[in-house]
Design a protein around this motif. Structure first.
Motif, mmCIF file in Angstrom:
data_model
loop_
_atom_site.group_PDB
_atom_site.id
_atom_site.type_symbol
_atom_site.label_atom_id
_atom_site.label_comp_id
_atom_site.label_asym_id
_atom_site.label_seq_id
_atom_site.Cartn_x
_atom_site.Cartn_y
_atom_site.Cartn_z
ATOM 1 N N GLU A 1 49.309 30.161 45.276
ATOM 2 C CA GLU A 1 48.208 29.803 46.164
ATOM 3 C C GLU A 1 47.285 31.002 46.380
ATOM 4 O OE1 GLU A 1 47.485 27.914 50.659
ATOM 5 O OE2 GLU A 1 49.367 28.956 50.172
ATOM 6 N N PHE A 2 47.864 32.175 46.564
ATOM 7 C CA PHE A 2 47.087 33.411 46.731
ATOM 8 C C PHE A 2 46.240 33.685 45.491
ATOM 9 C CE2 PHE A 2 46.851 37.924 45.657
ATOM 10 C CZ PHE A 2 46.220 38.459 46.771
ATOM 11 N N LEU A 3 46.830 33.535 44.313
ATOM 12 C CA LEU A 3 46.124 33.839 43.068
ATOM 13 C C LEU A 3 45.009 32.836 42.779
ATOM 14 C CD1 LEU A 3 49.216 34.808 40.888
ATOM 15 C CD2 LEU A 3 47.429 36.351 41.714
ATOM 16 N N VAL A 4 45.270 31.567 43.014
ATOM 17 C CA VAL A 4 44.240 30.547 42.791
ATOM 18 C C VAL A 4 43.082 30.752 43.761
ATOM 19 C CG1 VAL A 4 43.746 28.075 42.975
ATOM 20 C CG2 VAL A 4 45.810 28.845 41.797
ATOM 21 N N TYR A 5 43.397 31.044 45.017
ATOM 22 C CA TYR A 5 42.352 31.282 46.022
ATOM 23 C C TYR A 5 41.463 32.461 45.619
ATOM 24 C CZ TYR A 5 40.361 33.366 50.251
ATOM 25 O OH TYR A 5 39.506 33.959 51.159
ATOM 26 N N ASN A 6 42.064 33.563 45.203
ATOM 27 C CA ASN A 6 41.272 34.749 44.874
ATOM 28 C C ASN A 6 40.557 34.626 43.535
ATOM 29 O OD1 ASN A 6 41.424 37.118 46.877
ATOM 30 N ND2 ASN A 6 43.515 36.321 46.879
ATOM 31 N N SER A 7 41.141 33.921 42.565
ATOM 32 C CA SER A 7 40.428 33.716 41.306
ATOM 33 C C SER A 7 39.189 32.854 41.527
ATOM 34 C CB SER A 7 41.349 33.087 40.258
ATOM 35 O OG SER A 7 41.854 31.838 40.701
ATOM 36 N N LEU A 8 39.285 31.895 42.418
ATOM 37 C CA LEU A 8 38.100 31.109 42.780
ATOM 38 C C LEU A 8 37.079 31.982 43.494
ATOM 39 C CD1 LEU A 8 39.652 27.729 43.979
ATOM 40 C CD2 LEU A 8 37.923 27.992 42.199
ATOM 41 N N ARG A 9 37.575 32.871 44.325
ATOM 42 C CA ARG A 9 36.684 33.739 45.092
ATOM 43 C C ARG A 9 35.946 34.730 44.174
ATOM 44 N NH1 ARG A 9 36.433 34.220 50.345
ATOM 45 N NH2 ARG A 9 35.123 35.907 51.103
ATOM 46 N N PHE A 10 36.641 35.302 43.230
ATOM 47 C CA PHE A 10 36.044 36.323 42.361
ATOM 48 C C PHE A 10 35.304 35.725 41.160
ATOM 49 C CE2 PHE A 10 38.845 39.058 44.744
ATOM 50 C CZ PHE A 10 38.238 40.305 44.709
ATOM 51 N N TRP A 11 35.854 34.669 40.583
ATOM 52 C CA TRP A 11 35.308 34.167 39.315
ATOM 53 C C TRP A 11 34.684 32.783 39.403
ATOM 54 C CZ3 TRP A 11 40.772 35.103 36.997
ATOM 55 C CH2 TRP A 11 41.043 36.486 36.970
ATOM 56 N N GLY A 12 34.953 32.077 40.489
ATOM 57 C CA GLY A 12 34.443 30.711 40.594
ATOM 58 C C GLY A 12 35.235 29.717 39.768
ATOM 59 N N ALA A 13 36.401 30.117 39.252
ATOM 60 C CA ALA A 13 37.247 29.236 38.448
ATOM 61 C C ALA A 13 38.707 29.586 38.733
ATOM 62 C CB ALA A 13 36.952 29.400 36.958
ATOM 63 N N PRO A 14 39.555 28.599 38.960
ATOM 64 C CA PRO A 14 40.942 28.886 39.319
ATOM 65 C C PRO A 14 41.802 29.286 38.129
ATOM 66 C CG PRO A 14 40.625 26.523 39.182
ATOM 67 C CD PRO A 14 39.277 27.147 38.944
ATOM 68 N N LEU A 15 42.743 30.170 38.380
ATOM 69 C CA LEU A 15 43.753 30.466 37.369
ATOM 70 C C LEU A 15 44.639 29.246 37.193
ATOM 71 C CD1 LEU A 15 44.835 34.056 38.475
ATOM 72 C CD2 LEU A 15 43.899 33.459 36.229
ATOM 73 N N GLU B 1 30.334 39.523 48.693
ATOM 74 C CA GLU B 1 30.795 38.142 48.873
ATOM 75 C C GLU B 1 32.275 37.994 48.556
ATOM 76 O OE1 GLU B 1 30.710 34.116 49.757
ATOM 77 O OE2 GLU B 1 29.158 35.630 50.113
ATOM 78 N N ALA B 2 32.741 38.633 47.480
ATOM 79 C CA ALA B 2 34.122 38.461 47.039
ATOM 80 C C ALA B 2 35.115 39.275 47.862
ATOM 81 C CB ALA B 2 34.252 38.831 45.567
ATOM 82 N N VAL B 3 34.765 40.527 48.129
ATOM 83 C CA VAL B 3 35.711 41.444 48.791
ATOM 84 C C VAL B 3 35.523 41.471 50.305
ATOM 85 C CG1 VAL B 3 36.603 43.810 48.833
ATOM 86 C CG2 VAL B 3 35.747 42.839 46.694
ATOM 87 N N GLY B 4 34.288 41.348 50.745
ATOM 88 C CA GLY B 4 34.042 41.384 52.180
ATOM 89 C C GLY B 4 33.432 42.680 52.667
ATOM 90 N N ARG B 5 33.089 43.582 51.749
ATOM 91 C CA ARG B 5 32.445 44.837 52.118
ATOM 92 C C ARG B 5 31.616 45.354 50.948
ATOM 93 N NH1 ARG B 5 36.301 49.388 53.748
ATOM 94 N NH2 ARG B 5 37.243 47.712 54.958
ATOM 95 N N ARG B 6 30.586 46.147 51.270
ATOM 96 C CA ARG B 6 29.751 46.736 50.233
ATOM 97 C C ARG B 6 30.398 47.993 49.662
ATOM 98 N NH1 ARG B 6 24.443 48.819 51.162
ATOM 99 N NH2 ARG B 6 24.131 48.504 48.912
ATOM 100 N N TRP B 7 29.968 48.332 48.473
ATOM 101 C CA TRP B 7 30.389 49.591 47.855
ATOM 102 C C TRP B 7 29.448 50.675 48.374
ATOM 103 C CZ3 TRP B 7 29.644 50.727 41.919
ATOM 104 C CH2 TRP B 7 30.054 52.041 41.651
ATOM 105 N N VAL B 8 29.774 51.222 49.521
ATOM 106 C CA VAL B 8 28.975 52.278 50.152
ATOM 107 C C VAL B 8 29.917 53.429 50.448
ATOM 108 C CG1 VAL B 8 27.494 52.902 52.085
ATOM 109 C CG2 VAL B 8 27.415 50.583 51.173
ATOM 110 N N ASN B 9 29.751 54.500 49.680
ATOM 111 C CA ASN B 9 30.671 55.635 49.805
ATOM 112 C C ASN B 9 29.884 56.945 49.720
ATOM 113 O OD1 ASN B 9 33.000 57.179 49.956
ATOM 114 N ND2 ASN B 9 33.463 56.977 47.769
#
Length: 225
Positions: free
Chosen positions: A166-180, A76-84
């Motif tokens: 804007e980049f950091l707030v967007y990704n902190s919401l994406r990864f943690w559900g809470a903005p920096l 959900e956060a990154v856009g790909r599974r950890w499949v290696n």
């Protein structure tokens, strides 16, 4: 005789008007409440845990994600599974704590060094791969991590402070559900600027995106709830 009867009547009336200390007073006045004794006594309930012992949190202690939850959260956060191949999340599931129901009947969700080591390996794999792919996408709407960046992005040192935040707030919401925000946002903005300078020197611009992704994915806020 009449005087004696009158005196006895006055004494009886006086005694009837005297109230004992245990008697309730008459009806309360409008707008006032009668005091009620506290029904809870010490020992009737467990006190709340000390917030200082739980990182400022009141209530239950934070819990670590299960392997299945971690798999879904990374996708959900990154856009790909950890499949290696033999080094992906499925291959490392037992080391990450998943029960095999042969020797282990319950999943281990305790933070430990083994989990941290494999999570960092997984973060490097998914973040570097996703960053390389997004660098090639000119349509920002099709990107996951760099959706707030310009359609064609080159030297990220040239981004304005507002674009970086804007980049950091967007990704902190994406990864943690809470903005920096506040001082922490300032520190991450400085980190982004330093990563951009090093990536430009190494001529690997996708490294900026990868480094920020790895840092947020391995943060305790991503793996606990």
């Amino acid at each position: 005789m009449r005087r004696w009867l009158l005196t006895a009547a006055l004494l009886a009336l006086s005694a009837g008007c005297t109230k004992s200390p245990d008697e309730k007073s008459g009806p309360t006045e409008d707008g006032t409440l009668e005091p009620i004794a506290n029904p809870h006594q010490p020992g009737d309930f467990d006190p709340l845990p000390d917030p200082e012992a739980q990182g400022g949190s009141v209530g239950r202690a934070p819990r670590r994600l299960t392997v299945a939850q971690l798999d879904a959260a990374i996708l959900e956060a990154v856009g790909r599974r950890w499949v290696n191949g033999g080094d992906g999340i499925d291959a490392r599931a037992s080391s990450l704590g998943r029960a095999d129901y042969a020797l282990v009947n319950s999943e281990n969700t305790e933070p430990n060094l083994v989990f941290a080591k494999f999570l960092e390996d997984g973060a490097r794999f998914v973040c570097i791969g996703q960053a390389n792919d997004e660098l090639k996408l000119a349509d920002a709407t099709k990107r996951t991590l760099s959706r707030t960046l310009p359609d064609v992005w080159g030297d990220l040192r040239k981004l304005t402070d507002a674009q970086v935040r804007e980049f950091l707030v967007y990704n902190s919401l994406r990864f943690w559900g809470a903005p920096l925000e506040g001082e922490e946002l300032d520190k991450w903005a400085t980190f982004f600027t330093q990563a951009s300078a090093r990536a430009e020197t190494a001529k690997r611009r996708s490294d900026v995106l990868a480094v920020m992704c790895i840092a947020m994915l391995t943060d305790t806020r991503f793996i606990t709830y």
